[in-house]
Design an enzyme around this catalytic site. Sequence first.
Site, PDB file in Angstrom:
ATOM      1  N   LYS A 191      -9.748  -0.681  -5.720  1.00 32.21           N
ATOM      2  CA  LYS A 191      -9.793  -0.050  -4.400  1.00 32.21           C
ATOM      3  C   LYS A 191     -11.120   0.644  -4.149  1.00 32.21           C
ATOM      4  CE  LYS A 191      -7.863   1.711  -0.615  1.00 32.21           C
ATOM      5  NZ  LYS A 191      -6.707   2.566  -0.393  1.00 32.21           N
ATOM      6  N   HIS A 239       0.866  -1.208   0.000  1.00 35.42           N
ATOM      7  CA  HIS A 239       0.000   0.000   0.000  1.00 35.42           C
ATOM      8  C   HIS A 239       0.884   1.233   0.000  1.00 35.42           C
ATOM      9  CE1 HIS A 239      -3.772   2.174   1.652  1.00 35.42           C
ATOM     10  NE2 HIS A 239      -2.896   3.104   1.298  1.00 35.42           N
ATOM     11  N   ASP A 283       1.315   2.622   3.549  1.00 40.51           N
ATOM     12  CA  ASP A 283       0.490   3.817   3.323  1.00 40.51           C
ATOM     13  C   ASP A 283       1.368   5.068   3.337  1.00 40.51           C
ATOM     14  OD1 ASP A 283      -1.728   5.367   2.804  1.00 40.51           O
ATOM     15  OD2 ASP A 283      -2.366   5.454   4.892  1.00 40.51           O
ATOM     16  N   HIS A 294       1.499   5.364  -1.857  1.00 37.55           N
ATOM     17  CA  HIS A 294       1.108   6.471  -2.736  1.00 37.55           C
ATOM     18  C   HIS A 294       2.366   7.090  -3.335  1.00 37.55           C
ATOM     19  CE1 HIS A 294      -2.991   6.443  -1.044  1.00 37.55           C
ATOM     20  NE2 HIS A 294      -2.362   6.039   0.045  1.00 37.55           N
ATOM     21  N   HIS A 311      -4.620  -0.403   5.993  1.00 31.68           N
ATOM     22  CA  HIS A 311      -4.158   0.450   7.101  1.00 31.68           C
ATOM     23  C   HIS A 311      -5.088   0.414   8.307  1.00 31.68           C
ATOM     24  CE1 HIS A 311      -7.018   3.106   5.187  1.00 31.68           C
ATOM     25  NE2 HIS A 311      -6.174   3.692   4.363  1.00 31.68           N
ATOM     26  N   HIS A 354     -10.524   1.154   1.879  1.00 30.27           N
ATOM     27  CA  HIS A 354     -10.317   2.187   2.901  1.00 30.27           C
ATOM     28  C   HIS A 354     -11.532   2.106   3.811  1.00 30.27           C
ATOM     29  CE1 HIS A 354      -8.881   6.127   4.548  1.00 30.27           C
ATOM     30  NE2 HIS A 354     -10.122   6.068   5.010  1.00 30.27           N
TER      31      HIS A 354
HETATM   32  N1  LIG Z   1      -3.670   7.785   4.581  1.00 28.95           N
HETATM   33  C1  LIG Z   1      -3.808   9.081   4.377  1.00 28.95           C
HETATM   34  O1  LIG Z   1      -3.986   9.818   5.354  1.00 28.95           O
HETATM   35  N2  LIG Z   1      -3.772   9.634   3.145  1.00 28.95           N
HETATM   36  C2  LIG Z   1      -3.681   8.939   1.893  1.00 28.95           C
HETATM   37  C3  LIG Z   1      -4.982   8.332   1.459  1.00 28.95           C
HETATM   38  C4  LIG Z   1      -5.357   7.067   2.200  1.00 28.95           C
HETATM   39  O2  LIG Z   1      -4.634   6.084   2.151  1.00 28.95           O
HETATM   40  O3  LIG Z   1      -6.409   7.037   2.845  1.00 28.95           O
HETATM   41  C5  LIG Z   1      -3.197   9.941   0.832  1.00 28.95           C
HETATM   42  O4  LIG Z   1      -3.339   9.654  -0.358  1.00 28.95           O
HETATM   43  O5  LIG Z   1      -2.674  11.007   1.207  1.00 28.95           O
HETATM   44 ZN   LIG Z   2      -3.210   5.074   1.517  1.00 26.66          ZN
HETATM   45 ZN   LIG Z   3      -6.872   5.018   2.873  1.00 26.23          ZN
END
Ligand SMILES: NC(=O)N[C@@H](CC(=O)O)C(=O)O
Ligand SMILES: [Zn+2]
Ligand SMILES: [Zn+2]
Length: 342
Positions: A98, A13, A246, A15, A173, A135
């Site tokens: 997702k 996971h 995450d 970003h 998460h 999520h």
């Molecule tokens: N975890 C977070 O607080 N933010 C994540 C999005 C997510 O995973 O929910 C993001 O893309 O910034």
């Molecule tokens: Zn995330």
């Molecule tokens: Zn998330």
Amino acid sequence: MTTLTITRPDDWHVHLRDGEVLTDTVRDISRYNGRALIMPNTVPPVTNTEMALAYRERIMAQKPSEQFEPLMALYLTDNTTPDEIRKAKASGAVVAAKLYPAGATTNSDSGVTNAKNIYHVLEAMQEVGMLLLVHGEVTHHEVDIFDREKEFLDTVLAPIVNDFPNLKIVLEHITTADAANFVKNANENVAATITAHHLMYNRNHMLVGGIKPHFYCLPILKRNTHQKALVEAATSGSKKFFLGTDSAPHAKGAKESACGCAGSYTAHAALELYAEVFEQEGKLDNLEAFASQNGPDFYGVPRNTDTVTLTKEEWPVPDTMPFGSDIVVPIRAGETVSWKVK
Ligand SMILES: NC(=O)N[C@@H](CC(=O)O)C(=O)O
Ligand SMILES: [Zn+2]
Ligand SMILES: [Zn+2]
């Protein structure tokens, strides 16, 4: 123990964002990971197979280190079709879809407004063997932010698990004892990722002695009893829990703001931070299962075949790191980390 060699890990996971910042995010994520599951909540979101394949190309254009492979996910909306799922599956590059409840987190405005709207899509996913990533928070304004995960388990996830017993589901998460117990007690097709920051921190870290925006992420950090339950689950050796950082970078200014973005950056030191937690618990022996075995086993892909070595060696985390033409404040900024990947 001063060195630890484990099968190469994967991050299930993460970003990476898009555009110029990919130079920095791809460098960090590919440092030692074999694979990473790239989250689709970009702007615009990755809602179809073409977009996923094009995004994958932009990631590969950054020339990640040799061993690295990005795995892609589709962003589900109220309008996703079963056909799109079949197309994505046939591409070979998209391994999951997702579910973002609309409005639950960063860039989730185009998400699903009611899980019932995508039941025909979940049907197709179950049929072709595409994983559902979730999520897990409701968005109703009357539900307290600290209760939104638990409410989601009861009102959305339990019915999905019940209605789609053969659909593989990853509750992403997780942040509560309730979620850890839900996953433990569910059938073998339900698993969860756990972040390093939810293992290391609770809401006191974020709120006592001044508000610390870099600890603000969603689902929000909970009380320490929940943190303890997550540590217990992650380090237990159970096959149902695996590594998903995450890691979610936002520029420093977007976090240190009157309306700060949700997300914490951990990709600069992820495996190292998990190692600290497992060591504190006397469970370093279970790090390999969590980081390198349970994830691929659940996804039904081979484990990586080579290894990485961690050494007990303190190193300083910089105050800020480059993030395209901007900067990001990483977790542990200005402090030290006690393990290092060679
Ligand atoms: N975890 C977070 O607080 N933010 C994540 C999005 C997510 O995973 O929910 C993001 O893309 O910034
Ligand atoms: Zn995330
Ligand atoms: Zn998330």
